[in-house]
Design a protein around this motif. Structure first.
Motif: not given
Length: 217
Positions: A55, A58, A60-62, A64, A69, A165
């Motif tokens: 998570v 990745d 795709k969770t930039r 967050l 985090e 990320r």
């Protein structure tokens, strides 16, 4: 007979600086010396920690949130300590870990500009008084290290998931991370040993081995 408590050593630095390679090379030397060594990493190191890692890293969770985090980092760390680090140390093993709380202070405290005190307070709550006896800081050039990490992460990407990320951040982010690492080294010279990681691995490896033998006996 109760085994003597093991030693806890960590490797820190920017992604792409070579710390994982140096950690494994040191582990081989220590094993030849008859030391029982465990190598591990953060975030990760446990099944739960590896899920959290996917998570955090990745692409795709930039977006967050920085506090989310940081909380995830310490959640993975809490599990890692309970499942791997503490049991190994109590069994007399040496634990070599790729990243620990210094990474949080550098990346979230410095890179995300959350400050050091928040991270140190969270460490006290989550980790208690557990700190490495020695930390190897692999100091490297941000642009070169990040470029190397990007290439590695793209090559290792599977099923559309990559760990780029952080590498999507601007170079100023990594300059702040490096500055934070250097501030930690200046603050705790008795623990942190800084290595010039811009040199080849065959040059830095014997220096690390010498430093560990001198400091760890």
């Amino acid at each position: 007979m109760v085994s003597a408590r093991g030693k806890f050593l960590t490797f820190e630095g920017l992604d792409g600086c070579g710390k994982s390679t140096q950690m494994e090379m040191l582990a081989e030397v220590l094993r030849r010396d008859g030391i029982d060594v465990v190598t591990t990493r953060e975030p990760g190191g446990t099944p739960t920690g590896e899920k959290i890692r996917s998570v955090i890293l990745d692409s795709k969770t930039r977006f967050l949130h920085p506090m989310a985090e940081l909380a995830l980092m310490f959640a993975a760390r809490a599990q890692h300590i309970a499942e791997i680090v503490q049991p190994s140390l109590e069994a007399g093993r040496w634990v070599l870990c790729d990243r620990f709380t210094d990474s949080s202070e550098a990346y979230q405290g410095g890179g995300r500009q959350m400050g050091s005190q928040l991270i140190l307070d969270m460490h006290k709550i989550v980790c208690g008084d557990l700190w490495p006896e020695m930390t190897i800081l692999m100091d490297s050039d941000p642009e070169a290290s990040v470029a190397r990490a990007r290439r590695r992460n793209r090559a290792n990407a599977t099923d559309g998931v990559d760990e780029n990320r952080f590498e999507r951040e601007k170079i100023e982010f990594f300059q702040r991370v490096r500055d934070a690492y250097n501030a930690i080294a200046d603050r705790e010279p008795q623990r942190v040993y800084k290595v010039d990681a811009r040199r080849s691995k065959d040059v830095t490896h014997p220096e690390i081995v010498r430093a560990v033998r001198e400091r760890m006996g």
